[in-house]
Design a protein around this motif. Structure first.
Motif, PDB file in Angstrom:
ATOM      1  N   LYS A  70       0.080 -39.103  -4.169  1.00  0.00           N
ATOM      2  CA  LYS A  70       0.673 -37.976  -3.444  1.00  0.00           C
ATOM      3  C   LYS A  70      -0.003 -36.650  -3.813  1.00  0.00           C
ATOM      4  O   LYS A  70      -0.153 -35.774  -2.976  1.00  0.00           O
ATOM      5  CB  LYS A  70       2.168 -37.881  -3.759  1.00  0.00           C
ATOM      6  CG  LYS A  70       2.982 -39.028  -3.237  1.00  0.00           C
ATOM      7  CD  LYS A  70       4.422 -38.871  -3.655  1.00  0.00           C
ATOM      8  CE  LYS A  70       5.259 -40.077  -3.257  1.00  0.00           C
ATOM      9  NZ  LYS A  70       6.628 -39.964  -3.768  1.00  0.00           N
ATOM     10  N   LEU A  71      -0.398 -36.522  -5.075  1.00  0.00           N
ATOM     11  CA  LEU A  71      -0.928 -35.250  -5.561  1.00  0.00           C
ATOM     12  C   LEU A  71      -2.394 -35.040  -5.210  1.00  0.00           C
ATOM     13  O   LEU A  71      -2.835 -33.903  -5.069  1.00  0.00           O
ATOM     14  CB  LEU A  71      -0.732 -35.169  -7.083  1.00  0.00           C
ATOM     15  CG  LEU A  71      -0.897 -33.824  -7.766  1.00  0.00           C
ATOM     16  CD1 LEU A  71       0.026 -32.801  -7.145  1.00  0.00           C
ATOM     17  CD2 LEU A  71      -0.579 -33.951  -9.241  1.00  0.00           C
ATOM     18  N   ASN A  72      -3.160 -36.106  -5.041  1.00  0.00           N
ATOM     19  CA  ASN A  72      -4.575 -35.975  -4.680  1.00  0.00           C
ATOM     20  C   ASN A  72      -4.693 -35.258  -3.342  1.00  0.00           C
ATOM     21  O   ASN A  72      -4.091 -35.667  -2.350  1.00  0.00           O
ATOM     22  CB  ASN A  72      -5.267 -37.337  -4.603  1.00  0.00           C
ATOM     23  CG  ASN A  72      -5.686 -37.830  -5.965  1.00  0.00           C
ATOM     24  OD1 ASN A  72      -6.027 -37.055  -6.842  1.00  0.00           O
ATOM     25  ND2 ASN A  72      -5.652 -39.140  -6.145  1.00  0.00           N
ATOM     26  N   GLY A  73      -5.462 -34.184  -3.317  1.00  0.00           N
ATOM     27  CA  GLY A  73      -5.650 -33.421  -2.094  1.00  0.00           C
ATOM     28  C   GLY A  73      -4.545 -32.430  -1.792  1.00  0.00           C
ATOM     29  O   GLY A  73      -4.619 -31.687  -0.818  1.00  0.00           O
ATOM     30  N   PHE A  74      -3.505 -32.372  -2.607  1.00  0.00           N
ATOM     31  CA  PHE A  74      -2.403 -31.432  -2.402  1.00  0.00           C
ATOM     32  C   PHE A  74      -2.897 -30.009  -2.658  1.00  0.00           C
ATOM     33  O   PHE A  74      -3.776 -29.784  -3.486  1.00  0.00           O
ATOM     34  CB  PHE A  74      -1.249 -31.776  -3.353  1.00  0.00           C
ATOM     35  CG  PHE A  74       0.007 -31.009  -3.102  1.00  0.00           C
ATOM     36  CD1 PHE A  74       0.825 -31.317  -2.034  1.00  0.00           C
ATOM     37  CD2 PHE A  74       0.373 -29.968  -3.934  1.00  0.00           C
ATOM     38  CE1 PHE A  74       1.992 -30.613  -1.804  1.00  0.00           C
ATOM     39  CE2 PHE A  74       1.540 -29.262  -3.712  1.00  0.00           C
ATOM     40  CZ  PHE A  74       2.342 -29.588  -2.640  1.00  0.00           C
ATOM     41  N   VAL A  75      -2.369 -29.032  -1.940  1.00  0.00           N
ATOM     42  CA  VAL A  75      -2.778 -27.637  -2.105  1.00  0.00           C
ATOM     43  C   VAL A  75      -1.585 -26.825  -2.587  1.00  0.00           C
ATOM     44  O   VAL A  75      -0.526 -26.833  -1.962  1.00  0.00           O
ATOM     45  CB  VAL A  75      -3.313 -27.048  -0.782  1.00  0.00           C
ATOM     46  CG1 VAL A  75      -3.681 -25.591  -0.958  1.00  0.00           C
ATOM     47  CG2 VAL A  75      -4.508 -27.846  -0.294  1.00  0.00           C
ATOM     48  N   VAL A  76      -1.764 -26.141  -3.715  1.00  0.00           N
ATOM     49  CA  VAL A  76      -0.740 -25.262  -4.268  1.00  0.00           C
ATOM     50  C   VAL A  76      -1.161 -23.831  -3.967  1.00  0.00           C
ATOM     51  O   VAL A  76      -2.272 -23.426  -4.316  1.00  0.00           O
ATOM     52  CB  VAL A  76      -0.612 -25.456  -5.794  1.00  0.00           C
ATOM     53  CG1 VAL A  76       0.384 -24.474  -6.379  1.00  0.00           C
ATOM     54  CG2 VAL A  76      -0.208 -26.873  -6.113  1.00  0.00           C
ATOM     55  N   LYS A  77      -0.295 -23.061  -3.302  1.00  0.00           N
ATOM     56  CA  LYS A  77      -0.612 -21.668  -3.003  1.00  0.00           C
ATOM     57  C   LYS A  77       0.166 -20.763  -3.947  1.00  0.00           C
ATOM     58  O   LYS A  77       1.381 -20.871  -4.059  1.00  0.00           O
ATOM     59  CB  LYS A  77      -0.263 -21.327  -1.557  1.00  0.00           C
ATOM     60  CG  LYS A  77      -1.242 -21.875  -0.563  1.00  0.00           C
ATOM     61  CD  LYS A  77      -1.036 -21.261   0.794  1.00  0.00           C
ATOM     62  CE  LYS A  77      -2.097 -21.787   1.737  1.00  0.00           C
ATOM     63  NZ  LYS A  77      -2.039 -21.135   3.026  1.00  0.00           N
ATOM     64  N   LEU A  78      -0.566 -19.878  -4.602  1.00  0.00           N
ATOM     65  CA  LEU A  78       0.034 -18.898  -5.496  1.00  0.00           C
ATOM     66  C   LEU A  78      -0.369 -17.510  -5.027  1.00  0.00           C
ATOM     67  O   LEU A  78      -1.540 -17.276  -4.702  1.00  0.00           O
ATOM     68  CB  LEU A  78      -0.450 -19.110  -6.931  1.00  0.00           C
ATOM     69  CG  LEU A  78      -0.081 -20.434  -7.577  1.00  0.00           C
ATOM     70  CD1 LEU A  78      -0.782 -20.587  -8.914  1.00  0.00           C
ATOM     71  CD2 LEU A  78       1.419 -20.526  -7.773  1.00  0.00           C
ATOM     72  N   SER A  79       0.566 -16.583  -4.973  1.00  0.00           N
ATOM     73  CA  SER A  79       0.244 -15.214  -4.565  1.00  0.00           C
ATOM     74  C   SER A  79       0.269 -14.307  -5.789  1.00  0.00           C
ATOM     75  O   SER A  79       1.149 -14.407  -6.632  1.00  0.00           O
ATOM     76  CB  SER A  79       1.230 -14.731  -3.500  1.00  0.00           C
ATOM     77  OG  SER A  79       2.536 -14.737  -4.020  1.00  0.00           O
ATOM     78  N   ARG A  80      -0.724 -13.456  -5.863  1.00  0.00           N
ATOM     79  CA  ARG A  80      -0.863 -12.530  -6.994  1.00  0.00           C
ATOM     80  C   ARG A  80      -1.166 -11.138  -6.471  1.00  0.00           C
ATOM     81  O   ARG A  80      -1.832 -10.961  -5.452  1.00  0.00           O
ATOM     82  CB  ARG A  80      -2.014 -12.969  -7.918  1.00  0.00           C
ATOM     83  CG  ARG A  80      -1.737 -14.239  -8.662  1.00  0.00           C
ATOM     84  CD  ARG A  80      -0.681 -13.973  -9.723  1.00  0.00           C
ATOM     85  NE  ARG A  80      -0.373 -15.136 -10.487  1.00  0.00           N
ATOM     86  CZ  ARG A  80       0.681 -15.911 -10.319  1.00  0.00           C
ATOM     87  NH1 ARG A  80       1.535 -15.644  -9.376  1.00  0.00           N
ATOM     88  NH2 ARG A  80       0.907 -16.942 -11.081  1.00  0.00           N
ATOM     89  N   THR A  81      -0.696 -10.123  -7.183  1.00  0.00           N
ATOM     90  CA  THR A  81      -1.020  -8.750  -6.825  1.00  0.00           C
ATOM     91  C   THR A  81      -2.436  -8.439  -7.276  1.00  0.00           C
ATOM     92  O   THR A  81      -2.887  -8.913  -8.318  1.00  0.00           O
ATOM     93  CB  THR A  81      -0.037  -7.765  -7.487  1.00  0.00           C
ATOM     94  OG1 THR A  81      -0.055  -7.978  -8.891  1.00  0.00           O
ATOM     95  CG2 THR A  81       1.359  -7.952  -6.962  1.00  0.00           C
ATOM     96  N   VAL A  82      -3.126  -7.662  -6.473  1.00  0.00           N
ATOM     97  CA  VAL A  82      -4.503  -7.307  -6.791  1.00  0.00           C
ATOM     98  C   VAL A  82      -4.657  -5.795  -6.751  1.00  0.00           C
ATOM     99  O   VAL A  82      -3.891  -5.094  -6.096  1.00  0.00           O
ATOM    100  CB  VAL A  82      -5.503  -7.966  -5.815  1.00  0.00           C
ATOM    101  CG1 VAL A  82      -5.507  -9.460  -5.968  1.00  0.00           C
ATOM    102  CG2 VAL A  82      -5.215  -7.583  -4.386  1.00  0.00           C
ATOM    103  N   GLY A  83      -5.668  -5.302  -7.445  1.00  0.00           N
ATOM    104  CA  GLY A  83      -5.951  -3.878  -7.478  1.00  0.00           C
ATOM    105  C   GLY A  83      -6.782  -3.452  -6.280  1.00  0.00           C
ATOM    106  O   GLY A  83      -7.038  -4.221  -5.344  1.00  0.00           O
TER     107      GLY A  83
END
Length: 195
Positions: A70-83
């Motif tokens: 199930k995890l192979n090829g899974f995409v985790v999206k994380l949002s971060r603040t940038v300067g």
């Protein structure tokens, strides 16, 4: 002869039958429950424990292989603040990735998550999770720019002087919680003038 209950560096692995001196067994191994006497009963119990452990390991490996599929090829999206220059504040850590996987329904220990270099920029990265002794899964972590988090002016927004966006005064109990990004503000009633 004794049966080792735990792996000892100079003696052997857990479950092995080894020959030691009687004083060493009596004074060191037995009190610390590192070994038991090699009797028929203990040997049969050891064989039973080995069979249970191998069955348990087979179940864990099967579950890890299912999770890896199930995890192979899974995409985790994380949002971060940038300067202003597009640089991230801080970096993405193992803990962040572990929490994102947990939120997606995967139970992966964050200590088993590995990536080559620290994630300090926006982009897509390959990450490996070691789920079992010889079972690994590779998935992607996408770090994207977060939306601006500062509140807008308007009805309901607060500012440093303790009034709401429509300029009506706030109750004193709420004014004590208002904090400016630059300085701490206290309500006017708490100021004391020097005599």
């Amino acid at each position: 002869q004794v049966v080792l209950q735990e792996t000892l560096k100079n003696l052997g692995n857990s479950g092995e039958v080894v020959r030691v001196r009687p004083g060493y067994a009596r004074n060191f191994l037995y009190p610390r429950k590192l070994a038991v006497v090699a009797t028929e009963r203990n040997l049969s119990r050891l064989e039973h424990d080995k069979r249970e452990a191998s069955a348990r390991a087979a179940k864990l490996k099967a579950a890890a292989e299912e999770t890896a599929k199930k995890l192979n090829g899974f995409v985790v999206k994380l949002s971060r603040t940038v300067g202003a220059e597009g640089r991230m504040y801080g970096s993405v850590t193992h803990k962040d990735i572990g929490e994102a996987l947990e939120a997606a329904g995967f139970s992966v220990d964050r200590r088993k998550i590995e990536f080559e270099n620290a994630i300090k920029a926006l982009g897509s990265y390959d990450v490996v999770a070691k789920l079992a002794h010889d079972v690994t899964a590779t998935f992607k972590v996408e770090v994207v720019k977060a939306e601006k988090l500062w509140p807008r002016r308007g009805v309901g927004a607060t500012d440093r002087i303790g009034v709401t966006g429509d300029r009506t005064p706030m109750p004193i109990s709420q004014q004590e919680r208002v904090v400016s990004p630059r300085t701490t503000w206290m309500p006017r009633q708490q100021y004391s003038r020097p005599s």
